[in-house]
Design a protein around this motif. Structure first.
Motif, PDB file in Angstrom:
ATOM      1  N   LEU A 118      18.815  74.963 -38.571  1.00 37.00           N
ATOM      2  CA  LEU A 118      20.153  74.547 -38.167  1.00 37.00           C
ATOM      3  C   LEU A 118      20.858  75.785 -37.631  1.00 37.00           C
ATOM      4  CD1 LEU A 118      21.182  72.419 -41.283  1.00 37.00           C
ATOM      5  CD2 LEU A 118      20.039  71.654 -39.193  1.00 37.00           C
ATOM      6  N   THR A 119      21.333  75.704 -36.395  1.00 31.77           N
ATOM      7  CA  THR A 119      22.004  76.830 -35.758  1.00 31.77           C
ATOM      8  C   THR A 119      23.417  76.408 -35.405  1.00 31.77           C
ATOM      9  OG1 THR A 119      19.923  77.590 -34.814  1.00 31.77           O
ATOM     10  CG2 THR A 119      21.911  78.443 -33.823  1.00 31.77           C
ATOM     11  N   CYS A 120      24.396  77.080 -35.988  1.00 24.83           N
ATOM     12  CA  CYS A 120      25.788  76.768 -35.682  1.00 24.83           C
ATOM     13  C   CYS A 120      26.129  77.318 -34.303  1.00 24.83           C
ATOM     14  CB  CYS A 120      26.712  77.377 -36.736  1.00 24.83           C
ATOM     15  SG  CYS A 120      26.471  76.650 -38.367  1.00 24.83           S
TER      16      CYS A 120
ATOM     17  N   HIS B  66      12.371  76.424 -32.275  1.00 20.39           N
ATOM     18  CA  HIS B  66      13.460  77.399 -32.387  1.00 20.39           C
ATOM     19  C   HIS B  66      12.923  78.808 -32.217  1.00 20.39           C
ATOM     20  CE1 HIS B  66      16.370  79.972 -34.552  1.00 20.39           C
ATOM     21  NE2 HIS B  66      17.222  79.222 -33.894  1.00 20.39           N
ATOM     22  N   GLN B  67      11.795  79.095 -32.843  1.00 23.12           N
ATOM     23  CA  GLN B  67      11.211  80.428 -32.728  1.00 23.12           C
ATOM     24  C   GLN B  67      10.813  80.718 -31.280  1.00 23.12           C
ATOM     25  OE1 GLN B  67      11.169  82.760 -35.278  1.00 23.12           O
ATOM     26  NE2 GLN B  67      10.775  84.028 -33.496  1.00 23.12           N
ATOM     27  N   GLU B  68      10.271  79.720 -30.587  1.00 20.30           N
ATOM     28  CA  GLU B  68       9.929  79.896 -29.173  1.00 20.30           C
ATOM     29  C   GLU B  68      11.169  80.184 -28.344  1.00 20.30           C
ATOM     30  OE1 GLU B  68       7.643  76.569 -27.677  1.00 20.30           O
ATOM     31  OE2 GLU B  68       6.228  76.726 -29.352  1.00 20.30           O
ATOM     32  N   MET B  69      12.258  79.468 -28.619  1.00 19.67           N
ATOM     33  CA  MET B  69      13.508  79.690 -27.902  1.00 19.67           C
ATOM     34  C   MET B  69      14.002  81.114 -28.149  1.00 19.67           C
ATOM     35  SD  MET B  69      17.138  79.797 -28.429  1.00 19.67           S
ATOM     36  CE  MET B  69      17.338  79.009 -30.001  1.00 19.67           C
ATOM     37  N   ILE B  70      13.954  81.566 -29.390  1.00 18.86           N
ATOM     38  CA  ILE B  70      14.387  82.927 -29.726  1.00 18.86           C
ATOM     39  C   ILE B  70      13.483  83.952 -29.035  1.00 18.86           C
ATOM     40  CG2 ILE B  70      14.569  84.608 -31.623  1.00 18.86           C
ATOM     41  CD1 ILE B  70      16.852  82.542 -31.574  1.00 18.86           C
ATOM     42  N   ASN B  71      12.193  83.680 -29.015  1.00 22.90           N
ATOM     43  CA  ASN B  71      11.248  84.596 -28.371  1.00 22.90           C
ATOM     44  C   ASN B  71      11.435  84.671 -26.862  1.00 22.90           C
ATOM     45  OD1 ASN B  71      10.101  85.198 -30.836  1.00 22.90           O
ATOM     46  ND2 ASN B  71       8.372  83.811 -30.578  1.00 22.90           N
TER      47      ASN B  71
END
Length: 154
Positions: free
Chosen positions: A111-113, A126-131
């Motif tokens: 969950l990302t605010c 989510h990890q792919e998006m951050i990467n």
């Protein structure tokens, strides 16, 4: 509503229920009485709004031209699938299967605010998006924030 902050890892149980993390729950005092609304995000994630914030979105959408095909298509897509969530006595919410399938969420969730809403991501996505953070975040910041005085608050 004040702006939401934080990032939280959660797990879905076998029935698609998710415990709202205590740190997020404190930021959403109206969730217990008014409930929440969940829907598709603009990419492969879900978005949770407070009922008040969702109603603001609907007010914005109601001002679009109902005879403009693109406007109607956008409203149809944006509101389609929206589901009311009511936390149970344990603070869990049941995430709809059709929305979980859309976002490819099956177990571990992040969950990302994001200002006035909460994005719900599959942990791997989510990890792919951050990467995939832009190579030069400073350039992106300059491009986006250079015009901050000419934004939506005019």
């Amino acid at each position: 509503m004040s702006y939401l902050t934080g990032e939280f890892e959660c797990k879905l149980d076998a029935k698609g229920r998710m415990m709202i993390p205590a740190g997020l729950k404190k930021q959403l005092p109206e969730a217990e009485s008014e409930g929440l609304v969940i829907n598709r995000g603009l990419e492969k994630y879900l978005v949770i709004y407070t009922k008040t914030e969702w109603d603001k979105k609907l007010d914005e959408l109601s001002k679009l031209n109902e005879y403009d095909r693109k406007a109607i298509q956008f409203v149809r897509y944006f509101t389609g699938g929206a589901t009311h969530l009511q936390p149970d006595a344990s603070g869990r919410v049941n995430l709809p299967k059709n929305l979980l399938d859309y976002a490819g969420i099956s177990g571990d969730v992040v969950l990302t605010c994001l200002l006035n809403k909460v994005e719900v991501w599959d942990k791997k996505a989510h990890q792919e998006m951050i990467n995939n953070e832009p190579e030069n975040f400073a350039d992106l910041a300059e491009e986006v924030m250079a015009n901050k005085g000419r934004g939506r608050n005019e």
